[in-house]
Scaffold this motif. Structure first.
Motif, mmCIF file in Angstrom:
data_model
loop_
_atom_site.group_PDB
_atom_site.id
_atom_site.type_symbol
_atom_site.label_atom_id
_atom_site.label_comp_id
_atom_site.label_asym_id
_atom_site.label_seq_id
_atom_site.Cartn_x
_atom_site.Cartn_y
_atom_site.Cartn_z
ATOM 1 N N ALA A 1 63.333 50.052 78.016
ATOM 2 C CA ALA A 1 64.023 50.023 79.294
ATOM 3 C C ALA A 1 64.970 49.196 79.415
ATOM 4 O O ALA A 1 66.015 49.506 79.858
ATOM 5 N N ARG A 2 64.729 47.930 79.033
ATOM 6 C CA ARG A 2 65.327 46.889 79.347
ATOM 7 C C ARG A 2 66.702 46.927 78.409
ATOM 8 O O ARG A 2 67.865 46.674 78.901
ATOM 9 N N VAL A 3 66.396 47.105 77.107
ATOM 10 C CA VAL A 3 67.774 47.346 76.141
ATOM 11 C C VAL A 3 68.545 48.562 76.564
ATOM 12 O O VAL A 3 69.960 48.270 76.453
ATOM 13 N N GLN A 4 67.667 49.506 76.962
ATOM 14 C CA GLN A 4 68.808 50.737 77.436
ATOM 15 C C GLN A 4 69.473 50.273 78.533
ATOM 16 O O GLN A 4 70.773 50.576 78.551
ATOM 17 N N ALA A 5 69.222 49.535 79.662
ATOM 18 C CA ALA A 5 69.846 49.250 80.881
ATOM 19 C C ALA A 5 70.840 48.331 80.338
ATOM 20 O O ALA A 5 71.791 48.144 81.051
ATOM 21 N N ALA A 6 70.636 47.290 79.418
ATOM 22 C CA ALA A 6 71.588 46.367 79.269
ATOM 23 C C ALA A 6 72.907 46.782 78.642
ATOM 24 O O ALA A 6 73.886 46.241 78.805
ATOM 25 N N THR B 1 75.663 47.026 81.121
ATOM 26 C CA THR B 1 76.062 45.785 82.156
ATOM 27 C C THR B 1 77.342 45.358 81.725
ATOM 28 O O THR B 1 77.851 45.668 80.464
ATOM 29 N N VAL B 2 77.916 44.616 82.613
ATOM 30 C CA VAL B 2 79.191 43.740 81.990
ATOM 31 C C VAL B 2 79.283 42.940 80.782
ATOM 32 O O VAL B 2 79.886 42.697 79.957
ATOM 33 N N TRP B 3 77.907 42.411 80.742
ATOM 34 C CA TRP B 3 77.616 41.511 79.516
ATOM 35 C C TRP B 3 77.792 42.241 78.289
ATOM 36 O O TRP B 3 77.898 41.384 77.323
ATOM 37 N N ALA B 4 77.702 43.568 78.370
ATOM 38 C CA ALA B 4 77.917 44.273 76.829
ATOM 39 C C ALA B 4 79.257 44.846 76.827
ATOM 40 O O ALA B 4 79.382 45.886 76.120
ATOM 41 N N SER B 5 80.245 44.429 77.770
ATOM 42 C CA SER B 5 81.472 45.043 77.528
ATOM 43 C C SER B 5 82.381 44.326 76.778
ATOM 44 O O SER B 5 83.694 44.851 76.659
ATOM 45 N N GLY B 6 82.251 43.563 75.778
ATOM 46 C CA GLY B 6 82.960 43.035 74.735
ATOM 47 C C GLY B 6 83.359 41.683 74.791
ATOM 48 O O GLY B 6 84.541 41.466 75.200
ATOM 49 N N CYS B 7 82.539 40.830 74.656
ATOM 50 C CA CYS B 7 82.801 39.308 74.650
ATOM 51 C C CYS B 7 81.594 38.698 73.694
ATOM 52 O O CYS B 7 80.732 39.279 73.653
ATOM 53 N N ARG B 8 81.985 37.496 73.281
ATOM 54 C CA ARG B 8 80.820 36.631 72.540
ATOM 55 C C ARG B 8 80.204 35.624 73.753
ATOM 56 O O ARG B 8 80.949 35.068 74.524
ATOM 57 N N SER B 9 78.945 35.841 73.938
ATOM 58 C CA SER B 9 78.432 34.986 74.812
ATOM 59 C C SER B 9 77.081 34.459 74.738
ATOM 60 O O SER B 9 76.305 35.245 73.816
ATOM 61 N N TRP B 10 76.616 33.724 75.424
ATOM 62 C CA TRP B 10 75.094 33.270 74.838
ATOM 63 C C TRP B 10 74.085 34.207 75.697
ATOM 64 O O TRP B 10 72.884 33.983 75.555
ATOM 65 N N TYR B 11 74.576 35.374 76.367
ATOM 66 C CA TYR B 11 73.675 36.129 76.769
ATOM 67 C C TYR B 11 73.238 37.178 75.838
ATOM 68 O O TYR B 11 72.186 37.864 75.741
ATOM 69 N N LEU B 12 73.944 37.162 74.678
ATOM 70 C CA LEU B 12 73.568 38.366 73.903
ATOM 71 C C LEU B 12 72.669 37.629 72.896
ATOM 72 O O LEU B 12 72.761 36.679 72.180
ATOM 73 N N ASP B 13 71.834 38.753 72.192
ATOM 74 C CA ASP B 13 71.082 38.346 71.230
ATOM 75 C C ASP B 13 71.612 38.549 69.962
ATOM 76 O O ASP B 13 72.837 38.957 69.663
ATOM 77 N N ASP B 14 70.715 38.550 68.820
ATOM 78 C CA ASP B 14 71.413 38.637 67.404
ATOM 79 C C ASP B 14 71.789 40.137 67.222
ATOM 80 O O ASP B 14 72.697 40.389 66.402
ATOM 81 N N ALA C 1 70.442 39.710 76.413
ATOM 82 C CA ALA C 1 69.128 39.103 76.531
ATOM 83 C C ALA C 1 68.318 38.721 77.731
ATOM 84 O O ALA C 1 67.888 37.587 78.130
ATOM 85 N N VAL C 2 69.119 39.497 78.953
ATOM 86 C CA VAL C 2 68.870 39.041 80.425
ATOM 87 C C VAL C 2 68.476 40.247 81.083
ATOM 88 O O VAL C 2 68.468 41.377 80.665
ATOM 89 N N TRP C 3 67.664 40.119 82.314
ATOM 90 C CA TRP C 3 67.457 41.010 83.281
ATOM 91 C C TRP C 3 68.447 42.031 83.531
ATOM 92 O O TRP C 3 69.566 41.416 84.140
ATOM 93 N N PRO C 4 68.318 43.092 82.926
ATOM 94 C CA PRO C 4 69.653 43.910 83.231
ATOM 95 C C PRO C 4 69.797 44.901 84.552
ATOM 96 O O PRO C 4 70.544 45.730 84.752
#
Ligand SMILES: Cc1cc2nc3c(=O)[nH]c(=O)nc-3n(C[C@H](O)[C@H](O)[C@H](O)COP(=O)(O)OP(=O)(O)OC[C@H]3O[C@@H](n4cnc5c(N)ncnc54)[C@H](O)[C@@H]3O)c2cc1C
Length: 499
Positions: free
Chosen positions: A448-453, A456-469, A474-477
């Motif tokens: 459910a977390r990966v689906q919701a992620a 999120t704006v964190w998945a909208s196309g940038c490099r950041s420390w929020y993203l896993d491999d 990799a945060v509460w979505p």
């Protein structure tokens, strides 16, 4: 569930018998101190706090760089049970936060519980208890481990050719060398996150030349940072409701932010974006510099930077924004790919932290010799960011995939500790000796977390420390309110109880 309600639960199950429990808290940062206070409050006084350093405070002890401040309002970035009428500013400096945590430790008389200068190197679950070993060779045996080992704790060093050859002063922002004189120095800073922005603003007027090496431009949310004067502090002291009102108002603002970032299509996130764009346009005079400072991704995709004066600082005559990529560090300075060498006396690595370490490098061995390192070989996972199947009675604070970013991690930790206390009640009542989430509960939560992620704006196309491999945040979505609800009462069907 609040303490009172939980206590009611304890007394009813307590009739079936109760157990004395021994605890180890690992870490005496914000979350470890909080855990100690809460254990005391519950009458669970048999515990040791293990701290590898020689002082409490964690983040606020280790980070002493110029300009360090919290970017969550001070009245929100403190414990709900230890409010502080004396904060100097809306966003207070790091040293005040460190002093605050030290004061709480004094007020709650926690020092006798803390074993300083001793790192826990391993925890292994054997015969229903956790065996703890420390670097000094000390051994302990406990029923419950609360791992409060931090999230932004292990400095990350960049992989740049020649870094070790630099002849000037070189240090990570979390290891600031205060013996190095900045006055009249040529200073380079690598990295453009919140830390770097704070350092630039704080030192630009002290140094001869400041070069900021930027790989990625950042959106900057404008802010003001008013000082609280003596009469305001007096009012806060005399009328605690004022603090409560301020906390409620700022908390509401941060809740709105949390709802905005988890929905990349929301009107609120567009509003945040507009505010950042207007800040850039209104603050940076030179159109060429403005464009070099303009990110090519959406606001809040990376952790949003809040600053009152970064744009002003970077436009000072002795400041330079370097956007050519770094080719190598040389003995005299930093060479960029256009062949230019910027000679430097000081080079600061504001390059962040290894955010996926969590309790590691500590070795943690659960039931039947299962190693956490193996379980987390791909990436760290934990049910509700707190616990892992096969690792009974081992609870993490600010663990994997929790709410982290532009929130008050103090509130996050308080909610987590409340939840952990509900689990502990079951152990304490004698109902069971071991409690751990089921594999099915973790799998369901993760999927459910990966689906919701993805939304999120964190998945909208940038490099950041929020993203896993995999590029998954990799945060509460979900909105923060959902975290409050999840933390209010455990879903007991997600757990297995043994013994
Ligand atoms: C520069 C910076 C700015 C930040 N700004 C904000 C902000 O504005 N708002 C916000 O909410 N959060 C912010 N944070 C996040 C901050 O880390 C948390 O708010 C909070 O301090 C975390 O507390 P903690 O107790 O979980 O971890 P930490 O503060 O990291 O403490 C962990 C403690 O555990 C000890 N430890 C670790 N492993 C072991 C071991 N094996 N044995 C013994 N001891 C061990 C460490 O020495 C340390 O004292 C910031 C972090 C940084 C680095």
């Amino acid at each position: 569930m609040n303490t009172q309600a939980r206590k009611k639960g304890v007394s009813s199950v307590g009739e079936r018998g109760s157990r004395d429990l021994r605890f180890a808290i690992i870490g005496s940062g914000m979350a470890g101190i909080l855990s100690a206070v809460k254990l005391e409050e519950e009458g669970l006084t048999d515990f040791t706090v293990y701290e590898k350093a020689d002082r409490v405070g964690g983040t606020w002890r280790e980070n002493t760089y110029p300009g360090l401040s919290c970017d969550v309002p001070s009245h929100l970035y403190c414990y709900s049970f230890a409010r502080n009428p004396d904060w100097s500013h809306f966003f207070s400096p790091g040293y005040e936060i460190q002093a605050y945590f030290e004061r709480v430790v004094d007020e709650y008389k926690l020092a006798p519980h803390i074993r300083f200068g001793d790192e826990v190197v391993s925890c292994s679950f054997d015969d229903g208890r956790w065996k703890i070993s420390t670097r000094s060779g000390h051994r302990d045996e406990v029923d419950v481990v609360i791992a409060a080992t931090g999230v932004l704790h292990h400095p990350k060093y960049p992989d740049i050719e020649g870094l070790e050859c630099f002849e000037g002063a070189l240090f990570h922002s979390a290891r600031w060398d205060h013996d190095v004189l900045l006055e009249g120095a040529r200073v380079g800073i690598i990295g453009t996150g919140s830390t770097s922005v704070q350092i630039v603003s704080a030192i630009v007027d002290r140094v001869q030349q400041l070069s900021l090496f930027q790989r990625t431009a950042q959106w900057i949310m404008p802010a003001t940072n008013p000082e609280y004067d003596a009469s305001e502090k007096r009012s806060f002291r005399e009328n605690p409701q004022l603090i409560a009102d301020l906390r409620a108002a700022t908390s509401q603002l941060y809740d709105m932010f949390s709802s905005a970032v988890v929905d990349a299509g929301s009107a609120q996130i567009k509003g945040i974006e507009e505010a950042c764009k207007a800040n850039l346009v209104n603050s940076v005079v030179d159109p060429a510099l403005r464009e070099r400072l303009r990110p090519d991704y959406r606001a809040a995709c990376k952790r949003l930077i809040v600053s009152t004066d970064f744009y002003e600082a970077i436009q000072k005559p002795n400041a330079e924004l370097v956007t050519e990529p770094i080719e190598a560090v040389e003995t005299k300075g930093v060479r960029t790919t256009d062949g230019v060498l910027r000679e430097l006396d000081v080079l600061v690595l504001a390059t962040g932290f290894a955010v996926d370490a969590f309790v590691r490098p500590m070795s943690v061995e659960g039931r039947n010799g299962v190693k956490l390192d193996d379980v987390w070989a791909d990436r760290p996972e934990a049910y509700l960011s707190i616990s892992v199947p096969d690792f009974p009675n081992f609870f993490m604070l600010n663990g994997p995939n929790g709410p982290v970013g532009n929130f008050s991690l103090v509130e996050v930790a308080e909610l987590q500790v409340g939840y952990i206390m509900s689990l502990v009640d079951r152990l304490r009542s004698g109902e069971c000796r071991e409690i751990a989430p089921t594999e099915a509960a973790l799998r369901e939560f993760e999927s459910a977390r990966v689906q919701a992620a993805k939304k999120t704006v964190w998945a909208s196309g940038c490099r950041s420390w929020y993203l896993d491999d995999r590029g998954v945040p990799a945060v509460w979505p979900w909105p923060f309110e959902r975290f409050r609800v999840e933390m209010s009462t455990p879903d007991w069907t997600a757990y297995e109880f043994c013994g």
